[in-house]
Design a protein around this motif. Structure first.
Motif, mmCIF file in Angstrom:
data_model
loop_
_atom_site.group_PDB
_atom_site.id
_atom_site.type_symbol
_atom_site.label_atom_id
_atom_site.label_comp_id
_atom_site.label_asym_id
_atom_site.label_seq_id
_atom_site.Cartn_x
_atom_site.Cartn_y
_atom_site.Cartn_z
ATOM 1 N N GLU A 266 -60.277 -0.214 5.392
ATOM 2 C CA GLU A 266 -59.480 0.080 6.578
ATOM 3 C C GLU A 266 -60.265 -0.199 7.854
ATOM 4 N N LYS A 267 -61.559 0.112 7.809
ATOM 5 C CA LYS A 267 -62.406 -0.156 8.975
ATOM 6 C C LYS A 267 -62.472 -1.653 9.245
ATOM 7 N N ALA A 268 -62.637 -2.424 8.198
ATOM 8 C CA ALA A 268 -62.703 -3.881 8.344
ATOM 9 C C ALA A 268 -61.373 -4.433 8.840
ATOM 10 N N LYS A 269 -60.280 -3.904 8.314
ATOM 11 C CA LYS A 269 -58.957 -4.366 8.723
ATOM 12 C C LYS A 269 -58.730 -4.092 10.206
ATOM 13 N N ALA A 270 -59.166 -2.923 10.675
ATOM 14 C CA ALA A 270 -59.018 -2.578 12.090
ATOM 15 C C ALA A 270 -59.835 -3.527 12.961
ATOM 16 N N GLY B 206 -54.851 -2.655 16.036
ATOM 17 C CA GLY B 206 -56.189 -2.438 15.487
ATOM 18 C C GLY B 206 -56.832 -1.191 16.063
ATOM 19 N N ASP B 207 -56.646 -0.972 17.366
ATOM 20 C CA ASP B 207 -57.175 0.233 18.003
ATOM 21 C C ASP B 207 -56.533 1.488 17.411
ATOM 22 N N ALA B 208 -55.220 1.426 17.196
ATOM 23 C CA ALA B 208 -54.505 2.570 16.631
ATOM 24 C C ALA B 208 -54.967 2.841 15.201
ATOM 25 N N ARG B 209 -55.135 1.782 14.416
ATOM 26 C CA ARG B 209 -55.593 1.950 13.030
ATOM 27 C C ARG B 209 -56.987 2.597 13.014
ATOM 28 N N GLY C 104 -58.340 4.475 15.338
ATOM 29 C CA GLY C 104 -58.207 5.863 15.784
ATOM 30 C C GLY C 104 -57.686 6.760 14.686
ATOM 31 N N LYS C 105 -56.708 6.262 13.927
ATOM 32 C CA LYS C 105 -56.148 7.033 12.819
ATOM 33 C C LYS C 105 -57.216 7.337 11.781
ATOM 34 N N GLU C 106 -58.000 6.329 11.444
ATOM 35 C CA GLU C 106 -59.041 6.512 10.434
ATOM 36 C C GLU C 106 -60.130 7.467 10.923
ATOM 37 N N LYS C 107 -60.480 7.381 12.195
ATOM 38 C CA LYS C 107 -61.486 8.302 12.738
ATOM 39 C C LYS C 107 -60.971 9.726 12.720
ATOM 40 N N THR C 108 -59.696 9.914 12.998
ATOM 41 C CA THR C 108 -59.102 11.251 12.958
ATOM 42 C C THR C 108 -59.110 11.793 11.546
ATOM 43 N N LYS C 109 -58.762 10.944 10.578
ATOM 44 C CA LYS C 109 -58.789 11.380 9.187
ATOM 45 C C LYS C 109 -60.201 11.796 8.794
ATOM 46 N N ASP C 110 -61.206 11.033 9.219
ATOM 47 C CA ASP C 110 -62.589 11.360 8.899
ATOM 48 C C ASP C 110 -63.003 12.683 9.538
ATOM 49 N N ALA C 111 -62.550 12.937 10.746
ATOM 50 C CA ALA C 111 -62.926 14.168 11.438
ATOM 51 C C ALA C 111 -62.415 15.400 10.697
ATOM 52 N N PHE C 112 -61.252 15.305 10.077
ATOM 53 C CA PHE C 112 -60.687 16.443 9.373
ATOM 54 C C PHE C 112 -61.195 16.575 7.959
ATOM 55 N N LYS C 113 -61.859 15.556 7.433
ATOM 56 C CA LYS C 113 -62.418 15.636 6.087
ATOM 57 C C LYS C 113 -63.624 16.565 6.043
ATOM 58 N N HIS C 114 -64.379 16.618 7.129
ATOM 59 C CA HIS C 114 -65.647 17.351 7.115
ATOM 60 C C HIS C 114 -65.503 18.701 7.691
#
Length: 57
Positions: free
Chosen positions: A5-9, A42-45, A47-57
């Motif tokens: 997902e990071k690469a796709k963004a 790409g920016d939205a993707r 941001g979404k992934e960073k938000t998901k990561d923030a809630f994982k930890h």
């Protein structure tokens, strides 16, 4: 953020930035707008992934 997902963004951001620059260089407003839209997706993707990561930890 998964690597895929990071690469796709990053690819979407780069492709959009290039398309926008090319559109502006040749005076094609539609191509420039499409490039801005791709970059925004790409920016939205990212941001979404960073938000998901923030809630994982």
């Amino acid at each position: 953020m998964t690597a895929g997902e990071k690469a796709k963004a990053k690819v979407e951001q780069a492709k959009g930035k290039g398309k926008e620059a090319l559109g502006r260089a040749i005076g094609n407003d539609r191509m420039a707008a499409e490039g801005r839209a791709e970059k925004s997706m790409g920016d939205a993707r990212q941001g979404k992934e960073k938000t998901k990561d923030a809630f994982k930890h």
